[in-house]
Design a protein around this motif. Structure first.
Motif, PDB file in Angstrom:
ATOM      1  N   LEU A 131      -6.097 -14.112   4.930  1.00 30.14           N
ATOM      2  CA  LEU A 131      -6.903 -13.173   4.638  1.00 30.14           C
ATOM      3  C   LEU A 131      -6.173 -12.013   3.761  1.00 30.14           C
ATOM      4  CD1 LEU A 131      -9.361 -11.223   4.757  1.00 30.14           C
ATOM      5  CD2 LEU A 131      -8.526 -10.236   6.976  1.00 30.14           C
ATOM      6  N   PHE A 132      -4.690 -12.033   4.063  1.00 28.43           N
ATOM      7  CA  PHE A 132      -3.883 -10.882   3.638  1.00 28.43           C
ATOM      8  C   PHE A 132      -2.394 -11.535   3.555  1.00 28.43           C
ATOM      9  CE2 PHE A 132      -1.206  -7.194   3.449  1.00 28.43           C
ATOM     10  CZ  PHE A 132      -1.826  -6.228   2.619  1.00 28.43           C
ATOM     11  N   ASP A 133      -2.008 -11.391   2.348  1.00 30.92           N
ATOM     12  CA  ASP A 133      -0.689 -11.875   1.872  1.00 30.92           C
ATOM     13  C   ASP A 133       0.165 -10.590   2.139  1.00 30.92           C
ATOM     14  OD1 ASP A 133       1.847 -13.232   1.241  1.00 30.92           O
ATOM     15  OD2 ASP A 133       1.154 -13.338  -0.544  1.00 30.92           O
ATOM     16  N   PRO A 134       1.171 -10.277   2.880  1.00 35.65           N
ATOM     17  CA  PRO A 134       2.022  -8.991   2.839  1.00 35.65           C
ATOM     18  C   PRO A 134       3.042  -9.057   1.848  1.00 35.65           C
ATOM     19  CG  PRO A 134       2.834 -10.424   4.737  1.00 35.65           C
ATOM     20  CD  PRO A 134       1.604 -11.251   4.197  1.00 35.65           C
ATOM     21  N   TYR A 135       3.499 -10.409   1.099  1.00 39.84           N
ATOM     22  CA  TYR A 135       4.452 -10.379   0.266  1.00 39.84           C
ATOM     23  C   TYR A 135       4.087 -10.106  -1.272  1.00 39.84           C
ATOM     24  CZ  TYR A 135       7.384 -12.347   3.867  1.00 39.84           C
ATOM     25  OH  TYR A 135       7.823 -12.415   5.138  1.00 39.84           O
ATOM     26  N   THR A 136       3.442  -9.069  -1.347  1.00 40.98           N
ATOM     27  CA  THR A 136       2.782  -8.459  -2.607  1.00 40.98           C
ATOM     28  C   THR A 136       2.909  -7.141  -2.609  1.00 40.98           C
ATOM     29  OG1 THR A 136       0.729  -8.114  -1.384  1.00 40.98           O
ATOM     30  CG2 THR A 136       0.942 -10.499  -2.424  1.00 40.98           C
ATOM     31  N   LEU A 137       2.729  -6.553  -3.989  1.00 44.81           N
ATOM     32  CA  LEU A 137       2.697  -5.102  -4.058  1.00 44.81           C
ATOM     33  C   LEU A 137       1.815  -4.283  -3.159  1.00 44.81           C
ATOM     34  CD1 LEU A 137       3.985  -2.745  -5.588  1.00 44.81           C
ATOM     35  CD2 LEU A 137       2.144  -2.977  -7.319  1.00 44.81           C
ATOM     36  N   THR A 138       0.735  -5.118  -2.786  1.00 44.76           N
ATOM     37  CA  THR A 138      -0.402  -4.232  -1.801  1.00 44.76           C
ATOM     38  C   THR A 138       0.110  -4.321  -0.552  1.00 44.76           C
ATOM     39  OG1 THR A 138      -2.258  -5.201  -3.228  1.00 44.76           O
ATOM     40  CG2 THR A 138      -2.780  -4.524  -1.059  1.00 44.76           C
ATOM     41  N   GLY A 139       0.889  -5.489  -0.257  1.00 50.02           N
ATOM     42  CA  GLY A 139       1.606  -5.691   1.092  1.00 50.02           C
ATOM     43  C   GLY A 139       2.854  -4.544   1.419  1.00 50.02           C
ATOM     44  N   MET A 140       3.629  -4.205   0.355  1.00 45.80           N
ATOM     45  CA  MET A 140       4.479  -3.211   0.289  1.00 45.80           C
ATOM     46  C   MET A 140       3.908  -1.792   0.347  1.00 45.80           C
ATOM     47  SD  MET A 140       7.002  -4.635  -2.768  1.00 45.80           S
ATOM     48  CE  MET A 140       7.611  -3.312  -2.912  1.00 45.80           C
ATOM     49  N   ILE A 141       2.806  -1.634  -0.234  1.00 48.65           N
ATOM     50  CA  ILE A 141       2.297  -0.295  -0.323  1.00 48.65           C
ATOM     51  C   ILE A 141       1.704  -0.138   1.055  1.00 48.65           C
ATOM     52  CG2 ILE A 141       0.056   1.128  -0.982  1.00 48.65           C
ATOM     53  CD1 ILE A 141       0.698  -0.312  -3.707  1.00 48.65           C
ATOM     54  N   VAL A 142       0.944  -0.933   2.041  1.00 51.28           N
ATOM     55  CA  VAL A 142       0.373  -0.630   3.273  1.00 51.28           C
ATOM     56  C   VAL A 142       1.556  -0.439   4.348  1.00 51.28           C
ATOM     57  CG1 VAL A 142      -0.768  -1.796   4.900  1.00 51.28           C
ATOM     58  CG2 VAL A 142      -1.732  -2.003   2.788  1.00 51.28           C
ATOM     59  N   VAL A 143       2.551  -1.350   4.128  1.00 54.37           N
ATOM     60  CA  VAL A 143       3.500  -1.015   5.101  1.00 54.37           C
ATOM     61  C   VAL A 143       4.280   0.298   5.040  1.00 54.37           C
ATOM     62  CG1 VAL A 143       5.855  -2.166   6.114  1.00 54.37           C
ATOM     63  CG2 VAL A 143       3.834  -3.618   5.449  1.00 54.37           C
ATOM     64  N   GLU A 144       4.712   0.549   3.788  1.00 57.80           N
ATOM     65  CA  GLU A 144       5.368   1.710   3.264  1.00 57.80           C
ATOM     66  C   GLU A 144       4.323   3.071   3.876  1.00 57.80           C
ATOM     67  OE1 GLU A 144       8.644   3.945   1.964  1.00 57.80           O
ATOM     68  OE2 GLU A 144       8.265   1.716   2.438  1.00 57.80           O
ATOM     69  N   GLY A 145       3.279   2.688   3.697  1.00 58.74           N
ATOM     70  CA  GLY A 145       2.119   3.961   4.063  1.00 58.74           C
ATOM     71  C   GLY A 145       2.301   4.044   5.531  1.00 58.74           C
ATOM     72  N   PHE A 146       2.296   3.074   6.164  1.00 57.64           N
ATOM     73  CA  PHE A 146       2.322   3.175   7.646  1.00 57.64           C
ATOM     74  C   PHE A 146       3.551   4.018   8.202  1.00 57.64           C
ATOM     75  CE2 PHE A 146      -0.979  -0.799   8.473  1.00 57.64           C
ATOM     76  CZ  PHE A 146      -1.889   0.372   7.843  1.00 57.64           C
ATOM     77  N   LEU A 147       4.719   3.460   7.413  1.00 55.86           N
ATOM     78  CA  LEU A 147       6.096   3.562   7.709  1.00 55.86           C
ATOM     79  C   LEU A 147       6.116   5.420   7.945  1.00 55.86           C
ATOM     80  CD1 LEU A 147       8.818   2.248   8.332  1.00 55.86           C
ATOM     81  CD2 LEU A 147       9.313   2.969   5.802  1.00 55.86           C
ATOM     82  N   TRP A 148       5.487   6.023   6.782  1.00 50.43           N
ATOM     83  CA  TRP A 148       5.703   7.173   6.557  1.00 50.43           C
ATOM     84  C   TRP A 148       4.884   8.159   7.395  1.00 50.43           C
ATOM     85  CZ3 TRP A 148      10.089  10.153   5.132  1.00 50.43           C
ATOM     86  CH2 TRP A 148      10.957   9.265   4.394  1.00 50.43           C
ATOM     87  N   SER A 149       3.525   7.765   7.803  1.00 47.12           N
ATOM     88  CA  SER A 149       2.646   8.395   7.957  1.00 47.12           C
ATOM     89  C   SER A 149       3.053   9.083   9.588  1.00 47.12           C
ATOM     90  CB  SER A 149       1.432   7.718   8.641  1.00 47.12           C
ATOM     91  OG  SER A 149       1.716   6.503   9.397  1.00 47.12           O
ATOM     92  N   PRO A 150       4.012   8.613  10.362  1.00 45.02           N
ATOM     93  CA  PRO A 150       4.300   9.563  11.607  1.00 45.02           C
ATOM     94  C   PRO A 150       5.111  10.901  10.985  1.00 45.02           C
ATOM     95  CG  PRO A 150       4.840   7.415  11.954  1.00 45.02           C
ATOM     96  CD  PRO A 150       4.317   7.623  10.654  1.00 45.02           C
ATOM     97  N   LEU A 151       5.655  11.057  10.180  1.00 47.13           N
ATOM     98  CA  LEU A 151       6.682  12.138   9.585  1.00 47.13           C
ATOM     99  C   LEU A 151       5.709  13.062   8.921  1.00 47.13           C
ATOM    100  CD1 LEU A 151       9.241  13.646   9.189  1.00 47.13           C
ATOM    101  CD2 LEU A 151       9.446  12.419   6.918  1.00 47.13           C
ATOM    102  N   VAL A 152       4.541  12.598   8.339  1.00 46.64           N
ATOM    103  CA  VAL A 152       3.474  13.266   7.723  1.00 46.64           C
ATOM    104  C   VAL A 152       2.867  14.099   8.627  1.00 46.64           C
ATOM    105  CG1 VAL A 152       1.629  13.363   6.177  1.00 46.64           C
ATOM    106  CG2 VAL A 152       3.483  11.942   5.433  1.00 46.64           C
ATOM    107  N   PHE A 153       2.626  13.448   9.756  1.00 45.45           N
ATOM    108  CA  PHE A 153       1.781  13.970  10.811  1.00 45.45           C
ATOM    109  C   PHE A 153       2.517  15.010  11.503  1.00 45.45           C
ATOM    110  CE2 PHE A 153       1.854  14.103  15.405  1.00 45.45           C
ATOM    111  CZ  PHE A 153       0.664  14.694  15.692  1.00 45.45           C
TER     112      PHE A 153
END
Length: 585
Positions: free
Chosen positions: A165-187
């Motif tokens: 369904l989803f391949d993480p080794y793409t630009l989209t995968g990079m965006i999703v993981v990086e977005g999750f990574l910084w959301s705690p600090l944004v909170f």
């Protein structure tokens, strides 16, 4: 006491050459300022000059430099790959920023502005996530979203197919993981803004017939707009500088951004230092421009102030029947940001090899990976090296910035210069600073390359701006009269600084020390270029373990290290509170 204080100030006005309390520049202060200016200049200016000089140097295969050249910049200008890399970087950073703002901002508004349930769950999510090494976090999402992970496993079970369904080794995968990574600090950062918002304006909108959505859109977000825009710029800058996600996801997926292009150029044989330096200078200029605009946005925040001295009460927004929906949103974000990655790490740490989550796989669960980590001398060496460089960077940074912050907040002579010098390293992405320090170490007359001290030196430069903000803010909270009274009683400037200012400033300095220690202990982008065979640190070892396919040991090592960092932070915070109680009574 008031009369005595006034008399003391009158005496000081007479005695001090400038006639200004704490404004005159005595001998010790002048010497201190000059020493700090020299030290800070020696720390922050050489890396910049090294990068610029390296980018204009004609470098031979043996590393010799034969003269001035524009070839590196001409190659960049004519290289279509450079445009593609720059485009990938901007899309990656901007899209990940939007995801972080959406998740973190939603969570912050629900927790601070409403009466939603599960508020403590949100803070638990943020704190534990920020204490988890980035390499570990990225690896856990690669497992969750990977071919053998639960997401694609569930998709194949529901669809009956054999694809993904989803391949993480793409630009989209990079965006999703990086977005999750910084959301705690944004909170955490957005929560501070929403916490102090004046509820009267939202209440007035609701009383005039505005819906909940219109109130949020027209009132809440408008009032928080400067904070949101400044935070978006800050996260965008940090995403451009990001290395962990581009290295672990982008390199295998052949999606390059600026940081990985610089890293790969240095890791070639022979190293393409000129190419890496020219890339680094471009990135340096880009970050400097963004930081300039970030500062301009931050300075406009007072135009949107809603708190006055008249009847301010930070009341929560009543969601009414929507409370369960808000609670469900918090639970979902908790699962995405914290619970799923932690469960994935625990599963991989307890299994002998990476395998899908199945009932049959539970028969293979064991503590073998944890035992291997706890009994191997290699991992103990990694821990010692990491603690050594982190303690060195945090301690030295707070000693320098403690004095620099006091000088900038209290004195005219040299204060502005030391403030600017201590803030300059903000323009350095970690990978760029690593290139500069690497080249500097190779040209030094004494051997420092491949030692932990080189890593500690680079960490010190990288994190000085953070120490400066803690120290400067702490000094501003101390009223000048305390120092004036000390000087009126006959104490010298240095005595006042050591006996009055430093003890009162210690809570801010300890908070800055802990912050630098925690982020230095998981820094990868600098250490990956500077670490030698005998100077490996935890973050670099984690990257090596992942590249070698040792996900089980990596998960066990990461979980144990996270627990250790939480314990250290808890002890330090206890000592900080105890010290504050003893200092302030």
């Amino acid at each position: 006491m008031t009369a005595t204080s006034r008399a003391g100030r009158a005496v000081l006005r007479t005695w001090l050459p400038s006639g200004r309390i704490l404004g005159g520049i005595g001998g010790p202060v002048r010497v201190l300022a000059l020493v700090l200016i020299v030290l800070l200049a020696l720390l922050v200016i050489p890396p910049i000059l090294t990068l610029v000089e390296l980018s204009f140097s004609d470098i031979g295969l043996d590393g010799t430099r034969s003269g001035f050249t524009l070839a590196h910049y001409r190659d960049l200008a004519g290289d279509t790959d450079f445009i593609r890399v720059l485009f990938n970087t901007v899309v990656f950073a901007a899209s990940a920023t939007l995801i972080s703002l959406l998740l973190g901002g939603t969570l912050a508004w629900l927790v601070e502005r409403t009466n939603t349930p599960f508020k403590r769950l949100a803070y638990l999510t943020a704190i534990v996530s920020l204490g988890t090494p980035y390499v570990l976090y990225v690896m856990s999402w690669l497992y969750i979203l990977g071919r053998a992970g639960p997401v694609n496993q569930l998709y194949r079970w529901l669809s009956g197919g054999s694809g993904v369904l989803f391949d993480p080794y793409t630009l989209t995968g990079m965006i999703v993981v990086e977005g999750f990574l910084w959301s705690p600090l944004v909170f955490l950062l957005m929560a501070a803004s929403f916490r102090m918002a004046n509820a009267e304006m939202e209440e007035a909108a609701r009383m005039n017939g505005a819906s909940v959505f219109d109130t949020i859109r027209l009132i809440s977000l408008r009032l928080a707009w400067p904070a949101i825009l400044a935070l978006a710029m800050f996260v965008f800058i940090r995403n451009i500088e990001s290395f962990e996600v581009p290295a672990l996801i982008g390199i295998p997926g052949k999606v390059q951004v600026l940081t990985t292009d610089i890293y790969l150029a240095v890791k070639e044989f022979p190293p393409q230092l000129g190419h890496a330096a020219s890339f680094s200078v471009v990135m340096l200029v880009l970050i400097a421009v963004l930081i300039h605009f970030y500062g301009r946005i931050a300075r406009q925040a007072d135009r949107y102030a809603s708190i006055t001295g008249k009847g301010f009460r930070p009341r929560p927004f009543d969601l009414g029947a929507a409370r369960p929906v808000a609670g469900a949103v918090i639970v979902v974000i908790f699962l995405i940001v914290l619970a799923l990655p932690l469960m994935a790490l625990v599963w991989m740490a307890l299994t002998p090899y990476v395998a899908p989550v199945t009932l049959a796989g539970m028969k293979t669960l064991s503590l073998h990976n944890f035992i291997a980590v706890l009994t191997a001398p290699y991992y103990l060496t990694l821990a010692v090296n990491t603690l050594l460089v982190s303690v060195f960077a945090a301690t030295t940074a707070m000693l320098l910035t403690g004095l620099a912050g006091w000088l900038a907040a209290r004195r005219r002579f040299g204060g502005r210069i030391v403030d600017q010098l201590a803030t300059v390293p903000l323009i350095f992405p970690g990978i760029v600073l690593g290139v500069a320090v690497l080249d500097m170490s190779l040209r030094m007359p004494f051997s420092i390359y491949g030692t932990v001290w080189l890593i500690g030196f680079a960490y010190l430069i990288r994190y000085m701006p953070y120490g400066m903000r803690y120290a400067y803010s702490g000094v501003l909270q101390l009223h000048r009269e305390l120092e004036e009274a000390s000087e009126a009683s006959g104490a010298g400037v240095l005595q006042t600084l050591g006996r009055i200012t430093a003890p009162l400033l210690s809570p801010a300095l300890m908070a800055g020390w802990l912050f630098i220690f925690l982020i230095a202990s998981r820094e990868l982008s600098i250490a990956v270029l500077l670490a030698g065979p005998q100077s490996q640190v935890i973050a670099v070892a984690m990257l090596d373990l992942w590249q070698n396919g040792q996900a089980g040991e990596l998960s066990a090592l990461g979980l144990l290290w996270t627990v250790l960092m939480v314990i250290v932070a808890s002890i330090f915070q206890y000592l900080e509170r105890r010290g504050s109680t003893e200092t302030f009574g």
